[in-house]
Scaffold this active site. Structure first.
Site, PDB file in Angstrom:
ATOM      1  N   ASP A   1      48.511  36.857  39.773  1.00  0.00           N
ATOM      2  CA  ASP A   1      48.012  37.578  40.942  1.00  0.00           C
ATOM      3  C   ASP A   1      48.166  36.761  42.216  1.00  0.00           C
ATOM      4  O   ASP A   1      48.457  37.304  43.281  1.00  0.00           O
ATOM      5  CB  ASP A   1      46.536  37.950  40.744  1.00  0.00           C
ATOM      6  CG  ASP A   1      46.364  39.176  39.849  1.00  0.00           C
ATOM      7  OD1 ASP A   1      47.390  39.784  39.478  1.00  0.00           O
ATOM      8  OD2 ASP A   1      45.216  39.516  39.526  1.00  0.00           O
ATOM      9  N   GLY A   2      47.975  35.434  42.125  1.00  0.00           N
ATOM     10  CA  GLY A   2      48.080  34.600  43.312  1.00  0.00           C
ATOM     11  C   GLY A   2      49.477  34.630  43.914  1.00  0.00           C
ATOM     12  O   GLY A   2      49.650  34.728  45.133  1.00  0.00           O
TER      13      GLY A   2
ATOM     14  N   ASP B   1      40.340  38.512  49.255  1.00  0.00           N
ATOM     15  CA  ASP B   1      39.067  38.131  49.859  1.00  0.00           C
ATOM     16  C   ASP B   1      39.229  36.995  50.856  1.00  0.00           C
ATOM     17  O   ASP B   1      40.186  36.219  50.815  1.00  0.00           O
ATOM     18  CB  ASP B   1      38.031  37.757  48.783  1.00  0.00           C
ATOM     19  CG  ASP B   1      38.562  36.787  47.742  1.00  0.00           C
ATOM     20  OD1 ASP B   1      39.273  35.838  48.118  1.00  0.00           O
ATOM     21  OD2 ASP B   1      38.276  36.991  46.553  1.00  0.00           O
TER      22      ASP B   1
ATOM     23  N   THR C   1      37.062  42.795  42.432  1.00  0.00           N
ATOM     24  CA  THR C   1      36.976  42.380  41.023  1.00  0.00           C
ATOM     25  C   THR C   1      37.151  40.876  40.857  1.00  0.00           C
ATOM     26  O   THR C   1      37.135  40.386  39.723  1.00  0.00           O
ATOM     27  CB  THR C   1      38.049  43.094  40.185  1.00  0.00           C
ATOM     28  OG1 THR C   1      39.345  42.780  40.718  1.00  0.00           O
ATOM     29  CG2 THR C   1      37.851  44.598  40.207  1.00  0.00           C
TER      30      THR C   1
END
Length: 310
Positions: A69-70, A143, A183
């Site tokens: 994901d990063g 985020d 999440t």
């Protein structure tokens, strides 16, 4: 998608050669053009056109991200000025954003050529840090976090929404998250999971000591500000998990939601949604993933083992 220019973004350390080989074969077939950034050139090898970041952003029609994901979040930030679709190939761990595994990449490229895919829009947080006469802009798809440095006390900040004072925080960290990012750190801190269909964001304190002690959900039209208050000696500012700067008393961070700032390729949105729900539920189990095998009865494990051997 006929004759697309496909940009390649790779994880800095993981072995992604299986997928690079697949993409090189696709590139050699003449069905499109594969390009990569100079920063990734040494990891990719030959057979791929290497270009600068600006050319990469301007030319690509699609980005393939090899990592977790990063890596995918980094690819989305890279092309945020013109948010072309990003396809994630999973070389990470849990992976909420990435959809396909390396052996599925070749079939995925065929489906992309045939137009058999959907696009999933993703919102982002636009943040402006003002401090000491300087201003710096950031974009976070998951985020934005203000987190205390060890030994430097807590983070103290005043929250205002549309110019009106809302309250203050004193906590180990303050997390502002998008629906997709809800999440991640927000969820781990006890914040709510926001539906991907929601246009908004959530602010959650981590280990609050005083002030606002629970999550606050804000609408897309609401702009908010964190005024770093007295008592914050040194705190890190993180964007999608990466430390991008430092803040202390007197700094201001203005935040607003940018709708549809990114676009993610979904080959099977329903399957991805089911998988994501399973992954999210696994995070609540008090065991590590490698310990899940112990939850399967011994006789069933032996049966599965025999079937795999056959």
């Amino acid at each position: 998608m006929e004759q697309p220019v496909v940009g390649l973004v790779v994880h800095p350390t993981k072995n992604v050669q299986e997928s690079i080989a697949t993409l090189q074969r696709w590139n050699a077939s003449g069905r499109g053009q594969l390009v990569a950034r100079r920063a990734d050139a040494q990891r990719i090898g030959g057979g791929v056109d290497v270009i600068g970041d600006d050319d990469f952003t301007e030319r690509v029609d699609l980005v393939v991200s090899l990592g977790g994901d990063g890596t995918m979040l980094g690819a989305m930030r890279l092309v945020a000025k013109r948010p072309v679709p990003v396809l994630g190939v999973n070389y990470g761990n849990v992976g909420f954003l990435v959809e396909i595994e390396p052996p599925e990449l070749e079939a995925a490229l065929d489906r992309l050529s045939a137009g058999e895919y959907q696009l999933e829009p993703h919102h982002a947080l636009e943040a402006r840090l003002s401090w000491g006469g300087a201003r710096t802009d950031y974009l976070a798809f998951n985020d934005l976090t203000i987190v205390r440095r060890p030994g430097a006390g807590q983070v103290s900040a005043d929250l205002s929404v549309n110019g009106l004072g809302y309250g203050y925080y004193r906590a180990d960290a303050i997390v502002a998250a998008t629906p997709a990012g809800s999440t991640a750190y927000n969820y781990a801190a006890g914040g709510p999971v926001l539906s991907p269909a929601l246009s908004g964001s959530v602010v959650t304190p981590v280990a609050p000591m005083a002030g606002i002690d629970r999550a606050v959900v804000l609408a897309a039209r609401e702009r908010y500000r964190f005024d770093i208050a007295e008592g914050t000696r040194s705190a890190a500012l993180e964007v999608d998990g990466l430390v991008v700067g430092e803040v202390a008393t007197g700094a201001q961070i203005d935040v607003r939601l940018r709708k549809d700032a990114g676009s993610v390729v979904r080959l099977d949105a329903e399957r991805h949604g089911r998988t994501g729900r399973v992954k999210l539920s696994l995070l609540d189990l008090p065991v590590r993933p490698d310990q899940l095998i112990e939850l399967i009865p011994q006789d069933l494990r032996q049966k599965l083992g025999r079937e795999l051997e056959d």
